[in-house]
Scaffold this motif. Structure first.
Motif, short mmCIF file in Angstrom:
data_model
loop_
_atom_site.label_atom_id
_atom_site.label_comp_id
_atom_site.label_asym_id
_atom_site.label_seq_id
_atom_site.Cartn_x
_atom_site.Cartn_y
_atom_site.Cartn_z
N LEU A 250 35.62 23.10 52.45
CA LEU A 250 35.28 22.87 54.46
C LEU A 250 34.09 23.90 54.67
CD1 LEU A 250 36.23 22.51 56.58
CD2 LEU A 250 38.30 24.89 56.95
N LEU A 251 32.62 22.69 54.45
CA LEU A 251 31.64 23.08 55.52
C LEU A 251 32.17 24.00 56.70
CD1 LEU A 251 29.32 20.61 54.07
CD2 LEU A 251 30.81 22.86 53.19
N THR A 252 31.57 24.65 57.35
CA THR A 252 31.50 24.98 58.34
C THR A 252 30.58 24.88 59.82
OG1 THR A 252 30.34 27.77 57.69
CG2 THR A 252 32.67 27.37 57.33
N GLY A 253 29.66 24.27 59.15
CA GLY A 253 28.88 23.73 60.85
C GLY A 253 27.80 23.50 60.78
N THR A 254 26.84 23.50 61.25
CA THR A 254 25.45 23.58 61.07
C THR A 254 24.72 24.70 62.23
OG1 THR A 254 25.47 21.22 61.04
CG2 THR A 254 23.75 21.59 61.60
N SER A 255 24.17 25.11 61.10
CA SER A 255 24.05 26.18 62.14
C SER A 255 21.99 25.89 61.07
CB SER A 255 23.95 27.55 61.06
OG SER A 255 22.85 26.59 58.92
N LEU A 256 21.60 25.14 61.45
CA LEU A 256 19.70 24.49 61.85
C LEU A 256 19.79 23.40 62.06
CD1 LEU A 256 18.28 27.72 58.86
CD2 LEU A 256 18.57 27.75 62.13
N VAL A 257 18.58 23.08 62.48
CA VAL A 257 19.04 21.48 63.09
C VAL A 257 17.16 21.29 63.33
CG1 VAL A 257 18.53 19.49 64.33
CG2 VAL A 257 20.33 20.75 64.07
N PRO A 258 16.23 20.54 62.52
CA PRO A 258 14.94 20.34 62.42
C PRO A 258 15.03 19.70 63.64
CG PRO A 258 15.56 19.43 60.14
CD PRO A 258 17.45 19.60 61.34
N GLU A 259 13.50 19.33 64.44
CA GLU A 259 13.24 18.93 65.55
C GLU A 259 13.50 17.58 65.76
OE1 GLU A 259 10.97 20.41 63.72
OE2 GLU A 259 10.86 22.44 64.06
N GLU A 260 13.48 16.79 67.01
CA GLU A 260 13.71 15.92 67.05
C GLU A 260 13.39 14.54 66.04
OE1 GLU A 260 14.88 14.79 70.65
OE2 GLU A 260 15.92 16.39 71.76
N GLU A 261 11.59 14.95 66.02
CA GLU A 261 10.66 13.77 65.32
C GLU A 261 10.95 14.22 64.14
OE1 GLU A 261 8.30 18.06 66.35
OE2 GLU A 261 10.38 16.34 67.55
N PHE A 262 11.45 15.22 63.28
CA PHE A 262 11.95 15.05 61.57
C PHE A 262 13.03 14.04 61.58
CE2 PHE A 262 13.56 16.88 58.45
CZ PHE A 262 12.16 16.85 57.36
#
Length: 287
Positions: A250-262
């Protein structure tokens, strides 16, 4: 203790160790050929996996892990994932979506979002290529602490990469399965750290680095202390009214998100590092 799956063609072996040394468990006990075999044995005699392993290692040979081929640490019958468990994930989902209120309500709600992510055939291990969909134009890696469950109980932790199409999910939240579930959509590894190795899973650092053409395109860190739900709570919701398999992740959630243009591109290299577990490395291909 950390547990590795060593691969050699159609066969695999279990290895275990720490920062000082890694040992071949299977060569010492042929009946313990996988992490599944180990947890079954530990469960049958009522001990934790580290205690069982420590006795086996008295007869095991030390190996050089750098000379071995390391695969996904466990062949889990199912991989599931939790969504919007970090504030940064909620903000990213609202930014991409035509229906942003959906994600705010999930983040603030008591019940977490739990969704199916991958089967073994859709999952890759360390140093293999994860995929981005050919019909998507905005794709990102999602670094996550993952819990390994045996009969619904947490027995260890690994690293997960929940590769996702932000363009497909953003178009309509009901497109989530297509944004999440496809060929090479998930990576786990490089090992499983026992629960003894990570006494507090809500206080470890997660770092993600993305390289493109030899240059760093993204490099940031965060802590699992930012997660709004505890691992045990997420596991509880996953198992409710749900006949779970013997072994699952079970993956527990997204902790880092690149910038919207990436957006991820074929040929990119992704490294996800979590304290006490190691680094999960994957290249990127279009599927």
């Amino acid at each position: 203790m950390r547990y590795y799956r060593l691969t050699d063609g159609r066969t695999s072996r279990l290895a275990a160790g720490d920062d000082d040394a890694v040992y071949d468990v299977t060569n010492a006990r042929s009946e313990v050929a996988s992490f599944r075999d180990l947890v079954r044995t530990a469960s049958a005699i009522g001990e934790d996996i580290d205690s069982v392993t420590e006795r086996i290692l008295t007869d095991a040979e030390r190996i050089d892990l750098s000379k071995e081929s390391v695969g996904a640490p466990v062949i889990a019958s199912e991989i599931w994932a939790a969504g919007v468990t970090y504030k940064i994930s909620e903000e990213a989902r609202q930014a991409e979506s035509a229906m942003p209120d959906v994600y705010r309500r999930v983040y603030e709600g008591e019940r977490p979002e739990i969704f199916f992510k991958a089967t073994p055939s859709r999952t890759v291990g360390p140093n293999e290529a994860v995929g981005v969909r050919s019909d998507s134009d905005w794709d990102v890696p999602e670094p996550e602490l993952a819990v390994v469950l045996y009969r619904g109980e947490i027995v260890g932790y690994t690293i997960g990469n929940d590769v996702s199409s932000r363009s497909i999910e953003g178009e309509n939240p009901l497109y989530l399965p297509q944004a999440k579930v496809y060929d090479r959509c998930c990576s786990i590894g490089p090992c499983i750290a026992s629960t003894n190795s990570i006494p507090d899973p809500h206080d470890v650092t997660i770092t993600m680095q993305i390289r493109r053409d030899g240059e760093i395109a993204f490099d940031e860190s965060t802590s699992t202390s930012q997660m709004i739900h505890e691992c045990s709570e997420l596991a509880s919701y996953y198992t409710r009214s749900n006949p779970v398999p013997e072994l699952a992740v079970l993956l527990t959630g997204t902790s880092l998100v690149p910038e919207e243009e990436f957006t991820l591109s074929e040929g990119d290299e992704v490294d996800i590092e979590i304290d006490e577990i190691g680094t999960l490395h994957n290249s990127v291909v279009s599927v």
